[in-house]
Design a protein around this motif. Sequence first.
Motif, mmCIF file in Angstrom:
data_model
loop_
_atom_site.group_PDB
_atom_site.id
_atom_site.type_symbol
_atom_site.label_atom_id
_atom_site.label_comp_id
_atom_site.label_asym_id
_atom_site.label_seq_id
_atom_site.Cartn_x
_atom_site.Cartn_y
_atom_site.Cartn_z
ATOM 1 N N LEU A 93 0.802 -1.227 0.000
ATOM 2 C CA LEU A 93 0.000 0.000 0.000
ATOM 3 C C LEU A 93 0.827 1.265 0.000
ATOM 4 C CD1 LEU A 93 -2.767 -1.037 2.569
ATOM 5 C CD2 LEU A 93 -2.847 -1.159 0.074
ATOM 6 N N HIS A 94 2.137 1.177 0.272
ATOM 7 C CA HIS A 94 2.993 2.367 0.301
ATOM 8 C C HIS A 94 4.083 2.224 -0.750
ATOM 9 C CE1 HIS A 94 1.159 2.160 4.307
ATOM 10 N NE2 HIS A 94 1.250 3.488 4.310
ATOM 11 N N SER A 95 4.176 3.205 -1.591
ATOM 12 C CA SER A 95 5.210 3.202 -2.634
ATOM 13 C C SER A 95 6.503 3.788 -2.086
ATOM 14 C CB SER A 95 4.727 4.022 -3.842
ATOM 15 O OG SER A 95 4.477 5.362 -3.440
ATOM 16 N N PRO A 96 7.681 3.411 -2.633
ATOM 17 C CA PRO A 96 8.964 3.976 -2.174
ATOM 18 C C PRO A 96 9.021 5.486 -2.377
ATOM 19 C CG PRO A 96 9.305 2.025 -3.521
ATOM 20 C CD PRO A 96 7.861 2.386 -3.653
ATOM 21 N N GLN A 97 9.691 6.157 -1.438
ATOM 22 C CA GLN A 97 9.809 7.614 -1.525
ATOM 23 C C GLN A 97 10.796 7.992 -2.632
ATOM 24 O OE1 GLN A 97 10.893 9.030 2.326
ATOM 25 N NE2 GLN A 97 8.930 8.479 3.266
ATOM 26 N N GLN A 98 10.315 8.795 -3.574
ATOM 27 C CA GLN A 98 11.133 9.313 -4.669
ATOM 28 C C GLN A 98 11.788 8.199 -5.470
ATOM 29 O OE1 GLN A 98 13.873 12.105 -2.955
ATOM 30 N NE2 GLN A 98 12.231 13.506 -2.268
ATOM 31 N N GLY A 99 11.189 7.040 -5.497
ATOM 32 C CA GLY A 99 11.715 5.936 -6.298
ATOM 33 C C GLY A 99 12.974 5.300 -5.768
ATOM 34 N N ASN A 100 13.414 5.643 -4.561
ATOM 35 C CA ASN A 100 14.641 5.084 -3.986
ATOM 36 C C ASN A 100 14.271 3.851 -3.167
ATOM 37 O OD1 ASN A 100 17.141 4.533 -2.988
ATOM 38 N ND2 ASN A 100 17.518 6.602 -2.189
ATOM 39 N N LEU A 101 14.523 2.690 -3.703
ATOM 40 C CA LEU A 101 14.111 1.448 -3.056
ATOM 41 C C LEU A 101 14.977 1.126 -1.842
ATOM 42 C CD1 LEU A 101 12.184 -0.924 -3.134
ATOM 43 C CD2 LEU A 101 13.778 -2.103 -4.670
ATOM 44 N N LYS A 102 16.287 1.396 -1.907
ATOM 45 C CA LYS A 102 17.182 1.073 -0.791
ATOM 46 C C LYS A 102 16.836 1.881 0.456
ATOM 47 C CE LYS A 102 21.130 -0.318 -3.647
ATOM 48 N NZ LYS A 102 22.551 -0.084 -3.973
ATOM 49 N N GLU A 103 16.584 3.162 0.285
ATOM 50 C CA GLU A 103 16.200 4.000 1.425
ATOM 51 C C GLU A 103 14.878 3.545 2.037
ATOM 52 O OE1 GLU A 103 17.915 6.282 2.900
ATOM 53 O OE2 GLU A 103 19.609 6.104 1.490
ATOM 54 N N GLU A 104 13.983 3.121 1.190
ATOM 55 C CA GLU A 104 12.697 2.629 1.701
ATOM 56 C C GLU A 104 12.878 1.340 2.494
ATOM 57 O OE1 GLU A 104 8.653 2.709 2.422
ATOM 58 O OE2 GLU A 104 9.973 4.239 1.538
ATOM 59 N N VAL A 105 13.777 0.475 2.039
ATOM 60 C CA VAL A 105 14.039 -0.774 2.769
ATOM 61 C C VAL A 105 14.676 -0.472 4.116
ATOM 62 C CG1 VAL A 105 15.394 -2.892 2.757
ATOM 63 C CG2 VAL A 105 14.175 -2.188 0.700
ATOM 64 N N LYS A 106 15.623 0.475 4.147
ATOM 65 C CA LYS A 106 16.253 0.854 5.414
ATOM 66 C C LYS A 106 15.238 1.444 6.385
ATOM 67 C CE LYS A 106 20.907 1.726 3.598
ATOM 68 N NZ LYS A 106 21.959 2.763 3.399
ATOM 69 N N ARG A 107 14.351 2.282 5.860
ATOM 70 C CA ARG A 107 13.344 2.904 6.718
ATOM 71 C C ARG A 107 12.400 1.848 7.299
ATOM 72 N NH1 ARG A 107 8.287 5.213 6.430
ATOM 73 N NH2 ARG A 107 8.015 4.445 4.299
ATOM 74 N N ARG A 108 12.015 0.876 6.498
ATOM 75 C CA ARG A 108 11.122 -0.184 6.979
ATOM 76 C C ARG A 108 11.825 -1.072 8.008
ATOM 77 N NH1 ARG A 108 8.531 -1.926 1.108
ATOM 78 N NH2 ARG A 108 7.285 -0.021 0.810
ATOM 79 N N ASP A 109 13.129 -1.327 7.775
ATOM 80 C CA ASP A 109 13.888 -2.116 8.748
ATOM 81 C C ASP A 109 14.005 -1.384 10.075
ATOM 82 O OD1 ASP A 109 14.195 -4.106 6.906
ATOM 83 O OD2 ASP A 109 16.214 -3.462 6.270
ATOM 84 N N ALA A 110 14.208 -0.064 10.028
ATOM 85 C CA ALA A 110 14.292 0.711 11.265
ATOM 86 C C ALA A 110 12.970 0.701 12.018
ATOM 87 C CB ALA A 110 14.719 2.149 10.941
ATOM 88 N N ILE A 111 11.854 0.817 11.274
ATOM 89 C CA ILE A 111 10.535 0.787 11.922
ATOM 90 C C ILE A 111 10.277 -0.581 12.535
ATOM 91 C CG2 ILE A 111 8.062 0.887 11.473
ATOM 92 C CD1 ILE A 111 8.650 2.992 9.334
#
Length: 340
Positions: free
Chosen positions: A189-207
């Motif tokens: 349901l949530h798309s990666p921010q600004q198309g950056n997949l690695k940053e999105e994965v890091k953010r999800r891991d931190a959460i």
Amino acid sequence: ARERGGPELRPKGTGNNALEGDASAGIHVDASKLKSIEQNLSTKEMMKAQKAKEFELKLEKLRKLREQDAERIKERFARQQRLKDHKTELMVREILSENGLKAEAGKLVEEYDTRMHDRKQALHGRWDAEVAQRVEHQVMKYLNSTPLQAPEHFKGRELLHPGDDPLKSLIRQANEEESFRKATEFVLLHSPQQGNLKEEVKRRDAIQDAVSRRENTRPMLPVPLWEQRQHYASNLGRFCQSCERGGSHRSAKRMGEGVHFVEESDGIPTAGKTKTKHEKNRLGILEGTVAKEGESKNYKRPDGHSSAAPCQDHYFYERGNEAVQREMPLGKRLYPILKK
């Protein structure tokens, strides 16, 4: 009368004849009174005897009714007992009769009970092997100076982990399914921010890491730190010492002597105060330290009786009319006009 040759007339009530007449008259009066008294007595006795006969007849009727009722009750009891025995006999015959459906249903029920019993025994065996024996091994290892050998089913691990309890396996499965559902919804349901997949994965891991480390209960001091020296050495020690010694400390709770006292310096009494039969305008728990120590402190005795629970004294409580009057509730006010 003498000239005509008739009898000599004398005034009534004169001479001996008059006395004799009066005496006979009195005798006749007394006899009539005696007859009337005898008649009254005879009538009363007759009425009394008649009432006694009536009472005897009524008593005899009541006795007959009671005997009939007793016989009727016995017959009814015997009839009910026969019906009950007959019904029980029919039920027993029906149970003992082996038809196809009943035999199959009984077999299914017996198999289900056996399966559930075996399941409970297996679950208890797993819990005993994984949890209870590990706890017992740790206790015996602490009490004995000689080293103990761990059982084979421990597989080289003596410590107890949260996932070892088989009784909470269903709860763990439900938590895993819930976490998987949240993760999939978060990804889909949530798309990666600004198309950056690695940053999105890091953010999800931190959460996910923050959620896994989050406490499930209120913050509290661990039990090993309850020891007096460690407790006072913590950041909460100053407050605890100040509370125990009655020192100066800030608290969100009103503490001290008379801190709940009501201001009435303007001469106007405050509303809401309690009253009894003998006292009015009582402050109750607002006076002194009653709010903290309770009203039971007023009943403590200097000789030490009932100091732990002053209001639960069963031996030396106050007696007398005054104590009863204080305990009795106030009467209800009545208005004579409303009685009509």
